[in-house]
Design a protein around this motif. Sequence first.
Motif, PDB file in Angstrom:
ATOM      1  N   ALA A 306       0.817  -1.213   0.000  1.00  0.00           N
ATOM      2  CA  ALA A 306       0.000   0.000   0.000  1.00  0.00           C
ATOM      3  C   ALA A 306       0.850   1.263   0.000  1.00  0.00           C
ATOM      4  N   LEU A 307       1.901   1.278   0.805  1.00  0.00           N
ATOM      5  CA  LEU A 307       2.699   2.499   0.939  1.00  0.00           C
ATOM      6  C   LEU A 307       3.760   2.631  -0.140  1.00  0.00           C
ATOM      7  N   PHE A 308       4.561   1.608  -0.327  1.00  0.00           N
ATOM      8  CA  PHE A 308       5.723   1.737  -1.206  1.00  0.00           C
ATOM      9  C   PHE A 308       5.354   1.713  -2.682  1.00  0.00           C
ATOM     10  N   MET A 309       4.257   1.075  -3.037  1.00  0.00           N
ATOM     11  CA  MET A 309       3.808   1.164  -4.428  1.00  0.00           C
ATOM     12  C   MET A 309       3.194   2.534  -4.712  1.00  0.00           C
ATOM     13  N   GLY A 310       2.621   3.141  -3.681  1.00  0.00           N
ATOM     14  CA  GLY A 310       2.115   4.500  -3.842  1.00  0.00           C
ATOM     15  C   GLY A 310       3.234   5.487  -4.129  1.00  0.00           C
ATOM     16  N   PHE A 311       4.382   5.318  -3.466  1.00  0.00           N
ATOM     17  CA  PHE A 311       5.531   6.185  -3.743  1.00  0.00           C
ATOM     18  C   PHE A 311       5.926   6.131  -5.215  1.00  0.00           C
ATOM     19  N   LEU A 312       5.852   4.945  -5.811  1.00  0.00           N
ATOM     20  CA  LEU A 312       6.246   4.812  -7.215  1.00  0.00           C
ATOM     21  C   LEU A 312       5.281   5.548  -8.137  1.00  0.00           C
ATOM     22  N   THR A 327      -3.547   1.125  -8.531  1.00  0.00           N
ATOM     23  CA  THR A 327      -4.171  -0.188  -8.316  1.00  0.00           C
ATOM     24  C   THR A 327      -3.363  -1.012  -7.324  1.00  0.00           C
ATOM     25  N   LEU A 328      -2.040  -1.044  -7.502  1.00  0.00           N
ATOM     26  CA  LEU A 328      -1.184  -1.777  -6.572  1.00  0.00           C
ATOM     27  C   LEU A 328      -1.390  -1.298  -5.137  1.00  0.00           C
ATOM     28  N   SER A 329      -1.395   0.012  -4.962  1.00  0.00           N
ATOM     29  CA  SER A 329      -1.547   0.576  -3.626  1.00  0.00           C
ATOM     30  C   SER A 329      -2.898   0.206  -3.019  1.00  0.00           C
ATOM     31  N   GLN A 330      -3.966   0.306  -3.808  1.00  0.00           N
ATOM     32  CA  GLN A 330      -5.300  -0.007  -3.285  1.00  0.00           C
ATOM     33  C   GLN A 330      -5.464  -1.492  -3.003  1.00  0.00           C
ATOM     34  N   LEU A 331      -4.819  -2.337  -3.787  1.00  0.00           N
ATOM     35  CA  LEU A 331      -4.817  -3.766  -3.473  1.00  0.00           C
ATOM     36  C   LEU A 331      -4.125  -4.013  -2.137  1.00  0.00           C
ATOM     37  N   ALA A 346     -12.622  -5.466   3.271  1.00  0.00           N
ATOM     38  CA  ALA A 346     -11.756  -5.681   2.111  1.00  0.00           C
ATOM     39  C   ALA A 346     -12.583  -5.903   0.851  1.00  0.00           C
ATOM     40  N   VAL A 347     -13.626  -6.718   0.974  1.00  0.00           N
ATOM     41  CA  VAL A 347     -14.479  -6.997  -0.182  1.00  0.00           C
ATOM     42  C   VAL A 347     -15.291  -5.761  -0.551  1.00  0.00           C
ATOM     43  N   PHE A 348     -15.699  -4.990   0.426  1.00  0.00           N
ATOM     44  CA  PHE A 348     -16.408  -3.730   0.165  1.00  0.00           C
ATOM     45  C   PHE A 348     -15.521  -2.776  -0.628  1.00  0.00           C
ATOM     46  N   HIS A 349     -14.253  -2.669  -0.234  1.00  0.00           N
ATOM     47  CA  HIS A 349     -13.327  -1.814  -0.984  1.00  0.00           C
ATOM     48  C   HIS A 349     -13.049  -2.401  -2.360  1.00  0.00           C
ATOM     49  N   LEU A 350     -13.029  -3.732  -2.455  1.00  0.00           N
ATOM     50  CA  LEU A 350     -12.890  -4.373  -3.763  1.00  0.00           C
ATOM     51  C   LEU A 350     -14.003  -3.900  -4.698  1.00  0.00           C
ATOM     52  N   MET A 351     -15.223  -3.862  -4.190  1.00  0.00           N
ATOM     53  CA  MET A 351     -16.365  -3.463  -5.018  1.00  0.00           C
ATOM     54  C   MET A 351     -16.298  -1.988  -5.421  1.00  0.00           C
ATOM     55  N   THR A 352     -16.102  -1.106  -4.457  1.00  0.00           N
ATOM     56  CA  THR A 352     -16.075   0.328  -4.789  1.00  0.00           C
ATOM     57  C   THR A 352     -14.882   0.638  -5.690  1.00  0.00           C
ATOM     58  N   HIS A 353     -13.747   0.021  -5.395  1.00  0.00           N
ATOM     59  CA  HIS A 353     -12.539   0.239  -6.198  1.00  0.00           C
ATOM     60  C   HIS A 353     -12.746  -0.228  -7.634  1.00  0.00           C
ATOM     61  N   SER A 398     -11.195  10.313  -9.509  1.00  0.00           N
ATOM     62  CA  SER A 398     -10.066  10.725  -8.671  1.00  0.00           C
ATOM     63  C   SER A 398     -10.510  11.067  -7.259  1.00  0.00           C
ATOM     64  N   LEU A 399     -11.638  11.749  -7.137  1.00  0.00           N
ATOM     65  CA  LEU A 399     -12.156  12.089  -5.811  1.00  0.00           C
ATOM     66  C   LEU A 399     -12.556  10.837  -5.038  1.00  0.00           C
ATOM     67  N   ALA A 400     -13.136   9.862  -5.736  1.00  0.00           N
ATOM     68  CA  ALA A 400     -13.490   8.608  -5.080  1.00  0.00           C
ATOM     69  C   ALA A 400     -12.232   7.868  -4.627  1.00  0.00           C
ATOM     70  N   LEU A 401     -11.195   7.894  -5.451  1.00  0.00           N
ATOM     71  CA  LEU A 401      -9.952   7.198  -5.127  1.00  0.00           C
ATOM     72  C   LEU A 401      -9.294   7.743  -3.868  1.00  0.00           C
ATOM     73  N   ILE A 402      -9.302   9.049  -3.691  1.00  0.00           N
ATOM     74  CA  ILE A 402      -8.603   9.633  -2.539  1.00  0.00           C
ATOM     75  C   ILE A 402      -9.447   9.599  -1.273  1.00  0.00           C
ATOM     76  N   GLY A 403     -10.698   9.120  -1.368  1.00  0.00           N
ATOM     77  CA  GLY A 403     -11.531   8.995  -0.182  1.00  0.00           C
ATOM     78  C   GLY A 403     -12.262  10.261   0.196  1.00  0.00           C
ATOM     79  N   THR A 404     -12.827  10.957  -0.780  1.00  0.00           N
ATOM     80  CA  THR A 404     -13.602  12.168  -0.504  1.00  0.00           C
ATOM     81  C   THR A 404     -14.919  11.790   0.163  1.00  0.00           C
ATOM     82  N   PRO A 405     -15.262  12.401   1.293  1.00  0.00           N
ATOM     83  CA  PRO A 405     -16.497  12.051   1.994  1.00  0.00           C
ATOM     84  C   PRO A 405     -17.722  12.093   1.087  1.00  0.00           C
ATOM     85  N   LEU A 406     -18.585  11.100   1.285  1.00  0.00           N
ATOM     86  CA  LEU A 406     -19.827  10.832   0.558  1.00  0.00           C
ATOM     87  C   LEU A 406     -19.609  10.018  -0.717  1.00  0.00           C
ATOM     88  N   LEU A 407     -18.412  10.046  -1.287  1.00  0.00           N
ATOM     89  CA  LEU A 407     -18.165   9.226  -2.463  1.00  0.00           C
ATOM     90  C   LEU A 407     -17.797   7.800  -2.039  1.00  0.00           C
TER      91      LEU A 407
END
Length: 696
Positions: A306-312, A327-331, A346-353, A398-407
Amino acid sequence: MSATLSATTLLAVPMAPLLGAVLAGVFGTALGGNRIGRKLSHSLTILGMAVAFVLSVVTLLSVVNDGARFNETLYTWMVVGGLKMEIGFLVDGLSAMMMCVVTFVSLMVHIYTIGYMKEDEGYNRFFGYISLFTFSMLMLVMSNNMLQLFFGWEAVGLVSYLLIGFWFNKPTAIFANMKAFLVNRVGDFGFILGIGLIAAFAGTLNYTEAFSKAGELAKLSFPGTSWMLITVICICLFIGAMGKSAQFPLHVWLPDSMEGPTPISALIHAATMVTAGIFMVARMSPLFELSDTALSFIMIIGSITALFMGFLGIIQNDIKRVVAYSTLSQLGYMTVALGASAYSVAVFHLMTHAFFKALLFLAAGSVIMGVHHNQDIRWMGGLRKYMPITWITSLVGSLALIGTPLLSGFYSKDSIIEAVHESHLFGAGFANFAVMAGVFVTAFYSFRMYFLVFHGKERFDQNPDAHHDDHHDAHHDAHDDHGHQDAHSGKPHESPWVVWLPLVLLAVPSALIGYFTIEPMLYGSFFKDAIFINADKHHAMTELAKAFHGPMAMALHALTTLPFILAVAGVAMSYYMYIINPALPAAIKRSVQPIYTLLDNKYYLDWFNENILARGARALGGLLWENDKKVIDGTLVNGSWKVVGLMSSITRKLQTGYLYHYAFSMILGVFLLLAYFVSGPEISAWLVWTNKGLGK
């Protein structure tokens, strides 16, 4: 009493895309004589996907509203020593949700492909591949046993190999698909070991039967060691998930798989192949709950990813690779949730992602088409006024990816962060830091891409590599790598409706589905008989349930929390660096050149794999080959026939054809037998008696 689902209806779900794949892939290609054209090929495959999606929705409604369930064997392939190898379906909340996600995203990809691949020579072949891919994934998620699970697991790997290397005239594509295939074989080796251990010690491959014996497995030790058998099984299974779901260090195949066409990037990396590992661990929760060691291992691996793939993702300039590292980071986030025993999260995030990541991939493809096939975000800018639909849908994603409230992404991502915070397993401290820091990193690289593509100064006419047709081979002279005719002159343009319609349809669930489904999926009975949690040992979901007071209250409360502040800081930092002060990134790069070099070389993992593992394997193979020639060929194979030849040459001389030679041999043989079986004194007495007799 729960309602029962129809086996015929369920069988039609995977069979519809399979039929479309066969018709388009055989009769629409040279294999079957090109009997059907492009229009009929895409019509048949889209019809198959539409049928599968509608039936999946009907199934989901029956599961939710009527409590319908299905767990039956449809066909017994063979029985070996009491071990049954069967084909069957298990449909509950988990599999029904996965069926809908897979078929919906695949349907959107099918429609999108009409516009994106319209000029490609392999048009019909591509539709055949993506329908076959969907069939494979449906067989995986609907299975009720590990044999069928492994079939779907390997099938998606095989078809992904074909899709990543779809443009087989490109050396980079061939390298990428081979890399994906080989890395996944490493993970799959661990996966089949785990399945084999279950079969050996539980005596079954059926989920229900294996889970019923989980308590017995937990009492056993791995033969010859003091290790818990259940821990070995779970870690082996998770190694399979590490390969398929691209977890460190088996993640290296996923960024290179961007060599495939953009539609398949969305299909493989959003809803299907890479989420198979997450689904599998959630399905196997009755086993994983029995091993805290395995859960800690999962959590630590997920945290690193999650962290080190995000840096890339921060330093990538290819628009598709930015989304790939996202995708790597969210996985990694999903995997961390699995380690915290928050399987439903985890499965909930799988669905929204799946929705917002498919949206981002398809939007990236739309941008690539709009700017005449350029993929470098440094040579874009200002596209929002030329591509308004792509712009607004990309912003939603993009807003959904970063965790914007309500999305949607907010509800699943914040739930993961809270679950990790409540976990007390070994590694939870590092995991908590990783997922929290990942919020800032995700916001920064996501909006770095967004601002460089859609805002700021227009740079699409300054690309030094824009006119590169003279350097292409004959296959690419008329068409670029995306199958479209070159049109470098002119302004960017919005994509045709078959491209932007899927973006709009994906933007809706990306924005809304989290709000409406968080309560039943995480705190209701949606997964009640699909996911098992030992609440006495693992308290994360219990604590989350206590703190949840509805989706709106959760969104309002988030405005005062650290994740929201970090997300806003990441967006603000990217805006300042790439819109207000665009000279700053270059200055930072110069000041931290060693770190940039490390990131640019992807932590040197590719170098290590190619120069240490691959070369070491080749050297070992060469050594074994030499030993094979000397020992196996030289001594055993050649030596054996030389010994036989020598013995034959000696024996041949004894075969003279004279009767007195054979009589002498017989007498000599009798004498030797007597010498062997009769003792020394008896022989002496016999000789004395013989001499006396002769004297007479």
